[in-house]
Design a protein around this motif. Structure first.
Motif, short mmCIF file in Angstrom:
data_model
loop_
_atom_site.label_atom_id
_atom_site.label_comp_id
_atom_site.label_asym_id
_atom_site.label_seq_id
_atom_site.Cartn_x
_atom_site.Cartn_y
_atom_site.Cartn_z
N GLU A 91 -10.38 5.77 -4.75
CA GLU A 91 -10.25 7.23 -4.67
C GLU A 91 -9.63 7.61 -3.32
O GLU A 91 -9.69 6.85 -2.37
N ARG A 92 -9.06 8.79 -3.25
CA ARG A 92 -8.34 9.26 -2.05
C ARG A 92 -9.16 9.12 -0.77
O ARG A 92 -8.63 8.76 0.27
N GLU A 93 -10.47 9.41 -0.82
CA GLU A 93 -11.29 9.36 0.39
C GLU A 93 -11.64 7.94 0.82
O GLU A 93 -12.14 7.73 1.92
N THR A 95 -9.28 5.35 0.79
CA THR A 95 -8.07 4.59 1.08
C THR A 95 -7.12 5.39 1.99
O THR A 95 -7.16 6.62 1.99
N LYS A 96 -6.31 4.68 2.73
CA LYS A 96 -5.23 5.29 3.51
C LYS A 96 -3.90 5.16 2.77
O LYS A 96 -2.88 5.61 3.24
N PRO A 98 -1.30 5.92 -0.46
CA PRO A 98 -1.07 7.08 -1.34
C PRO A 98 -1.58 6.79 -2.75
O PRO A 98 -2.21 5.76 -2.98
N VAL A 99 -1.27 7.65 -3.67
CA VAL A 99 -1.70 7.45 -5.06
C VAL A 99 -1.15 6.13 -5.61
O VAL A 99 -0.20 5.57 -5.08
N CYS A 100 -1.75 5.70 -6.68
CA CYS A 100 -1.34 4.45 -7.34
C CYS A 100 0.14 4.51 -7.73
O CYS A 100 0.61 5.55 -8.21
N SER A 106 -3.95 2.74 -12.56
CA SER A 106 -5.03 2.90 -11.58
C SER A 106 -6.33 2.27 -12.10
O SER A 106 -7.22 1.95 -11.32
#
Length: 149
Positions: A91-93, A95-96, A98-100, A106
């Motif tokens: 999830e975004r929080e 990882t540094k 960007p989106v898959c 994903s």
């Protein structure tokens, strides 16, 4: 490059030497269970979150990766010891990154191969194939809480 005249084991003068021993030790089941490495989805670029092969070469990480791959390819795909399986793209929080990437799922079995310290190779584990996607020298793909700080 010198072409070998036969498929006999190296050092053999007879083509049939040792072929039975090789066939019995390399059964189809043993080979199918070993991990295989693929670069078919590899993103070879330098960004704020991942690095290229050229960058890893200048950082002396490429040889470290090759050694890890050699060791990994000798392991069973049932439970490879060096791979952490995340099960999905973080999830975004967490990882540094960007989106898959659009060409990948994903919900695939996103995984990481630890080389040393914070250095990771990020990819997807599918059956016995580890598809390399990103090179992550700073462990930014799946952030984990700091331990013992």
């Amino acid at each position: 490059m010198v072409k070998r005249p036969s498929k006999a084991p190296l050092g053999s003068s007879n083509r049939k030497d040792g072929t039975r021993a090789l066939q019995s030790t390399n059964s189809a089941n043993n080979v199918q269970n070993l991990v295989v490495i693929s670069f078919s989805y590899f993103i070879d670029q330098d960004t704020e979150y991942c690095q290229s092969l050229k960058t890893w070469e200048t950082l002396n990480l490429l040889s470290l990766m090759n050694i890890a791959f050699i060791q990994l390819c000798k392991e069973s795909s049932v439970n490879p010891q060096r791979i952490t399986k995340y099960g999905h793209y973080p999830e975004r929080e967490k990882t540094k990154f960007p989106v898959c990437p659009k060409n990948l799922s994903s919900s695939a079995n996103w995984s990481s191969l630890r080389l040393q310290g914070s250095v990771r190779v990020i990819g997807i584990m599918d059956n016995n194939i580890f598809y390399v996607v990103f090179l992550d020298k700073d462990h930014l793909f799946y952030l984990s809480p700091k331990k013992h700080t």
